[in-house]
Structures are given as C-alpha cells and as structure tokens.
Design an enzyme around this catalytic site. Structure first.
Site, mmCIF file in Angstrom:
data_model
loop_
_atom_site.group_PDB
_atom_site.id
_atom_site.type_symbol
_atom_site.label_atom_id
_atom_site.label_comp_id
_atom_site.label_asym_id
_atom_site.label_seq_id
_atom_site.Cartn_x
_atom_site.Cartn_y
_atom_site.Cartn_z
ATOM 1 N N SER A 294 52.407 -47.006 112.978
ATOM 2 C CA SER A 294 52.008 -47.648 111.721
ATOM 3 C C SER A 294 52.670 -47.025 110.501
ATOM 4 O O SER A 294 52.665 -47.628 109.430
ATOM 5 C CB SER A 294 50.488 -47.593 111.568
ATOM 6 O OG SER A 294 50.061 -46.254 111.420
ATOM 7 N N LYS B 30 47.791 -42.539 106.749
ATOM 8 C CA LYS B 30 48.274 -43.667 105.943
ATOM 9 C C LYS B 30 48.774 -43.130 104.597
ATOM 10 O O LYS B 30 48.645 -41.952 104.289
ATOM 11 C CB LYS B 30 47.155 -44.692 105.701
ATOM 12 C CG LYS B 30 46.492 -45.229 106.958
ATOM 13 C CD LYS B 30 47.394 -46.121 107.782
ATOM 14 C CE LYS B 30 46.664 -46.635 109.022
ATOM 15 N NZ LYS B 30 47.567 -47.416 109.918
#
Length: 317
Positions: free
Chosen positions: A91, A170
């Site tokens: 990701s 993230k």
C-alpha cells in the site's frame, strides 16, 4: 678510711664493653636498627600464599549474560525510543516496498518524536488500527506452540516478523480542522480547496480511476487523515470503517514516525519526507515583513537595556 665503691669502667670489664655501642669518631649518634626484619617478611609471604586467584567464569555463563543484557537493552530501546517494523503490504509502494510472501522493507520507526510535536502532513507514520478499522477483523488462529510464539516475539523485536497484524503504515495527508476531498480535474487530492503536491504517488494500475473520488470530509481535531502512496491499492481513510469521519486515525493511536529503511541493504535510505501542503498558502499567514516584526521589536527593545547596563558597570568601576 673506706674508699667508695666505683663502677667498673669499660676498660676494666671487657664483657660490658661489648654491650655498649661505640660512638663514631665524628660524634654522630648510632644508626637505628633496620625496620622490617626477616620475621615481618615471612609473615607477609605467608598471608599472600593463602590468597586464591579469582575463579574464571565458564564461557557459557558469560555468553548467557551477554545475551540477556542485549535483549534487555533491545527491549528498552524499541519500547521507548525506536523499533524496526517490517512492511507487510504494497500500500506504500514505491516509497516502501512490501508484498505478501516477499521480503518487505524493514524500517526504523522513531517513537520519541511525537512526544514533542504532533504528526504533520507528509509524515509517514505507523499506528495502531483504530476500532473503526479493525472492528470487522477476525483474530487469526495461530499456533499454540509456546516456542513458536517466543520466536515470533523475538523476531518482531528486530523486524524479522510483523510486530502486530493490526498495525498500519500510511502517510498523513490532512490534520484536524482541515477539509480533504478528491479530486480536481487533474486527479489531485485537495485540502481546504487547494490541490496537494504529491510526487510520491504511485498508480499500480497505471492511472487513476473513478474509485479515487470521495466527498469532502472535515477532519476532527486530534485526528489524522491518512492515505497510502499506492493510491490504486490502499485501503486507508477513504475506505476503512466505511470512509468519511470513521476513516480518520486518532493521534493517540500513532506509534511513531518512519525514519529510515534499514533492510535490505540495497534499499537503505530515508523515508523521503515531503510536505504535500508546502505550496498551500495558509489563510491566516502574515506577510513576510509582519512575521519579522516581532524579532525587530525585540532587538529594538534590547538595545536601550544593553546601553543602560554598560553605563551602570562603567560608574561602578
């Protein structure tokens, strides 16, 4: 008439002569007998013979002691200062490499920095998944072998195993009080109506599509809006918990900031911090001359004080 008894002189008694020390011709007093005779030396030697040399520790005990100290220091450092994490997914490609079944990057996470400041836009952070992110997760059935769990725990300390399947990595895109949405006509994410500068974005499918769009969300205070750099393959604040306000991450859940890729060797480098909002003018920002005004006023006020201090010192001389 009886003559008084006279004490014999040394000349009359040769045996007495031996008992009386003779003075030297120069008139100096006789030298004292030497100290520390043979008896004292023999006593010291006898005491030294009874001292045993220190017993040498077995090699296995020294190795065990070193291992215990090493693991204690490792635990303290990684619990309070920093920790090595493995990247389990893609990701964050291509900033951080990771994929199921492959050797992902090992990153050093700074756990101390956010004790002094809050996360800011552009920071790559590791955080515990909030309840809205993990409420539908099922706990995987792991092995009940205590040895296996022990080895897995040791591996997580040095980044050889994921420390927790509910930890995420993230990038911070927006902070509390800001409104984020996607997209403008160039598929750029916007914060407070202004497009972001995001050179780190990676499109795994080659280009963005309609799934990237989401309605404006005002980020609550004390929370963060986070997104993966691999925008076409990242379930982040856009989709976790159903998206919207339920997708934000509380600052209290942030573990630390990614500082450096430590493994593999050919990937060693910094995390590439880039503030995507650096080009966005803040609504309340002051012009440059106004920002420098407090410093100028402070210097102006300091000059008379400095001169007064010099005059006082001169008068007291």
């Amino acid at each position: 008439m009886v003559n008084p008894v006279q004490a014999p002189t040394p000349e009359d008694d040769p045996e007495r002569t031996e008992l009386i020390p003779k003075a030297s011709d120069s008139g100096a007093s006789p030298a004292p007998p030497p100290r520390g005779g043979t008896e004292e030396k023999s006593t010291k030697n006898k005491v030294g013979k009874h001292r045993r040399p220190p017993k040498k520790q077995p090699l296995w005990r020294e190795v065990l002691t070193l291992l215990v100290i090493a693991f204690v220091l490792t635990f303290l450092i990684q619990h309070f200062l920093g920790r090595v994490y493995s990247i389990p997914s893609g990701s964050m490609e291509q900033t951080l490499h990771g994929c199921p079944g492959c050797t992902g990057d090992r990153v050093l996470v700074d756990k101390l920095v956010y004790d002094f400041r809050d996360p800011k836009p552009g920071d790559v952070v590791v955080f515990e998944g909030p309840e809205s992110w993990t409420e539908n997760d099922t706990t995987p059935q792991g092995s009940s072998n205590a040895v296996f769990h022990g080895l897995q725990w040791l591996g997580s300390l040095v980044g050889l195993a994921p420390p927790n399947e509910r930890d995420f990595v993230k990038r911070v895109v927006a902070v509390g009080g800001q409104t984020v949405q996607c997209c403008d006509d160039k598929w750029r994410v916007m914060v407070d109506g202004r497009p972001l500068d995001e050179p780190y974005i990676y499109w795994q499918n080659g280009k963005p599509d309609g799934r990237q769009r989401f309605d404006p969300v005002t980020v609550p205070e004390g929370t963060l809006w986070v997104m993966g750099d691999n925008r076409s393959d990242s379930c982040d604040s856009r989709c976790q918990g159903g998206g919207g306000v339920r997708g934000v991450v509380p600052i209290d859940d942030v573990i630390g900031k990614v500082r450096y890729i430590v493994l593999p060797p050919n990937r060693r480098r910094g995390d590439g911090d880039h503030n995507p909002q650096a080009g966005i003018p803040m609504a309340l920002s002051a012009p440059g001359w106004q920002q420098g005004a407090p410093l100028g006023l402070g210097l102006a006020a300091a000059m008379p004080t400095l001169r007064l201090g010099r005059r006082i010192r001169w008068r007291h001389r």
